[in-house]
Design a protein around this motif. Structure first.
Motif, mmCIF file in Angstrom:
data_model
loop_
_atom_site.group_PDB
_atom_site.id
_atom_site.type_symbol
_atom_site.label_atom_id
_atom_site.label_comp_id
_atom_site.label_asym_id
_atom_site.label_seq_id
_atom_site.Cartn_x
_atom_site.Cartn_y
_atom_site.Cartn_z
ATOM 1 N N CYS A 116 0.848 -1.193 0.000
ATOM 2 C CA CYS A 116 0.000 0.000 0.000
ATOM 3 C C CYS A 116 0.885 1.246 0.000
ATOM 4 C CB CYS A 116 -0.895 -0.010 1.234
ATOM 5 S SG CYS A 116 -1.935 1.473 1.389
ATOM 6 N N HIS B 256 0.154 4.056 1.079
ATOM 7 C CA HIS B 256 -0.104 4.879 2.259
ATOM 8 C C HIS B 256 0.590 4.335 3.501
ATOM 9 C CE1 HIS B 256 -2.573 5.590 5.964
ATOM 10 N NE2 HIS B 256 -2.264 6.823 5.637
ATOM 11 N N ALA C 132 -4.934 6.755 1.053
ATOM 12 C CA ALA C 132 -3.869 6.737 0.045
ATOM 13 C C ALA C 132 -4.123 7.814 -1.011
ATOM 14 C CB ALA C 132 -3.789 5.374 -0.625
#
Length: 104
Positions: free
Chosen positions: A41, A43, A79
């Protein structure tokens, strides 16, 4: 392109974690198509392969960011940066991935 697995090894819309040339990727089969994304990910740097696949894409299990399977772009917060999407080829029932070619 590197052979990763047989197409028959992938369950429809279920993430499949693997590594190609020291790059962690997640494969997602959608019918006869297969998508390959970076398995992290953008984020929170957690594994996307532990998330779920929905109509919107693959969802990060930690904070719920969802990434488009075709573009790697996030469709929900937190994100804001895309994840890499890699070239995939299916030949003779086998899935090949090229981690040197990103499509986003």
């Amino acid at each position: 392109m590197i052979r990763v697995c047989a197409l028959s090894e992938l369950d429809d819309r279920k993430p499949f974690a693997t590594e190609v040339e020291d790059t962690s990727i997640v494969l997602v089969r959608n019918g006869e198509r297969v998508h390959a994304l970076a398995d992290e990910c953008s984020h929170a740097a957690v594994s996307l392969s532990e998330g779920e696949v929905s109509r919107k894409g693959i969802e990060c299990w930690l904070h719920g960011s969802c990434f488009d399977l075709e573009t790697g772009k996030p469709s929900s917060l937190p994100a804001t940066e895309p994840v890499d999407v890699y070239a995939v080829d299916i030949r003779d029932g086998d899935v090949f991935v090229d981690v040197t070619v990103t499509t986003n």
